[in-house]
Design a protein around this motif. Sequence first.
Motif, short mmCIF file in Angstrom:
data_model
loop_
_atom_site.label_atom_id
_atom_site.label_comp_id
_atom_site.label_asym_id
_atom_site.label_seq_id
_atom_site.Cartn_x
_atom_site.Cartn_y
_atom_site.Cartn_z
N PRO A 1 0.85 -1.20 0.00
CA PRO A 1 0.00 0.00 0.00
C PRO A 1 0.89 1.25 0.00
O PRO A 1 1.93 1.27 0.65
N VAL A 2 0.47 2.28 -0.71
CA VAL A 2 1.32 3.47 -0.81
C VAL A 2 1.54 4.14 0.54
O VAL A 2 2.53 4.83 0.75
N SER A 3 0.65 3.92 1.49
CA SER A 3 0.83 4.49 2.83
C SER A 3 2.02 3.86 3.56
O SER A 3 2.52 4.43 4.53
N ASP A 4 2.50 2.71 3.08
CA ASP A 4 3.61 2.01 3.71
C ASP A 4 4.94 2.15 2.97
O ASP A 4 5.92 1.51 3.33
N LEU A 5 5.00 2.98 1.94
CA LEU A 5 6.24 3.15 1.18
C LEU A 5 7.32 3.79 2.04
O LEU A 5 7.03 4.61 2.91
N GLN A 6 8.57 3.43 1.75
CA GLN A 6 9.72 3.96 2.48
C GLN A 6 10.84 4.31 1.52
O GLN A 6 10.98 3.69 0.46
N VAL A 7 11.64 5.27 1.93
CA VAL A 7 12.84 5.62 1.18
C VAL A 7 13.70 4.37 1.06
O VAL A 7 13.85 3.61 2.02
N GLY A 8 14.24 4.13 -0.12
CA GLY A 8 15.09 2.98 -0.35
C GLY A 8 14.39 1.85 -1.07
O GLY A 8 15.04 0.94 -1.59
N MET A 9 13.05 1.89 -1.15
CA MET A 9 12.32 0.87 -1.90
C MET A 9 12.44 1.15 -3.39
O MET A 9 12.62 2.30 -3.80
N TYR A 10 12.33 0.07 -4.20
CA TYR A 10 12.37 0.21 -5.65
C TYR A 10 11.00 -0.15 -6.20
O TYR A 10 10.55 -1.30 -6.10
N VAL A 11 10.29 0.85 -6.76
CA VAL A 11 8.97 0.63 -7.34
C VAL A 11 9.15 0.02 -8.72
O VAL A 11 9.77 0.61 -9.60
N CYS A 12 8.62 -1.20 -8.90
CA CYS A 12 8.78 -1.88 -10.20
C CYS A 12 7.48 -1.98 -11.00
O CYS A 12 7.52 -2.24 -12.20
N ASP A 13 6.34 -1.75 -10.35
CA ASP A 13 5.06 -1.79 -11.05
C ASP A 13 4.02 -1.02 -10.26
O ASP A 13 4.19 -0.79 -9.06
N LEU A 14 2.95 -0.62 -10.95
CA LEU A 14 1.91 0.21 -10.34
C LEU A 14 0.58 -0.53 -10.36
O LEU A 14 0.44 -1.57 -11.00
N ASP A 15 -0.42 0.08 -9.73
CA ASP A 15 -1.77 -0.47 -9.74
C ASP A 15 -2.55 -0.03 -10.98
O ASP A 15 -3.73 -0.29 -11.09
N ARG A 16 -1.88 0.60 -11.90
CA ARG A 16 -2.49 1.09 -13.14
C ARG A 16 -1.41 1.13 -14.23
O ARG A 16 -0.23 1.03 -13.93
N PRO A 17 -1.79 1.28 -15.49
CA PRO A 17 -0.78 1.37 -16.55
C PRO A 17 0.13 2.58 -16.34
O PRO A 17 -0.33 3.66 -15.95
N TRP A 18 1.40 2.41 -16.61
CA TRP A 18 2.39 3.49 -16.46
C TRP A 18 2.00 4.72 -17.27
O TRP A 18 2.19 5.85 -16.84
N LEU A 19 1.46 4.51 -18.47
CA LEU A 19 1.12 5.63 -19.35
C LEU A 19 -0.03 6.48 -18.82
O LEU A 19 -0.24 7.60 -19.28
N GLU A 20 -0.78 5.99 -17.84
CA GLU A 20 -1.86 6.77 -17.23
C GLU A 20 -1.36 7.60 -16.05
O GLU A 20 -2.15 8.22 -15.35
#
Length: 87
Positions: A12-31
């Motif tokens: 969940p985005v509320s749990d993101l932390q510095v140092g994590m690597y985002v590799c995919d989203l909950d929606r298409p990247w182009l949106e």
Amino acid sequence: MDSPQPRKIKVPVSDLQVGMYVCDLDRPWLETRFLTQGFPLHGADDIKAVQRECEYVFIDAARGKSYRRSLRGSSGGAGGWWSRPSS
């Protein structure tokens, strides 16, 4: 030497932390406003930009910090080097 196998974890985005690597989203990247498909979170601005766009993301624990549910992310300003300016 072989590169490590991706370890894709839904966060969940509320749990993101510095140092994590985002590799995919909950929606298409182009949106989204993101210029690249996959990026490290360098600071609070990066986390806040992802929180504005998504409800959850997938991180690659082999390329960045892993996820533990007990930890909470930080919040901050606008966007990082990988983000398109808002219109």
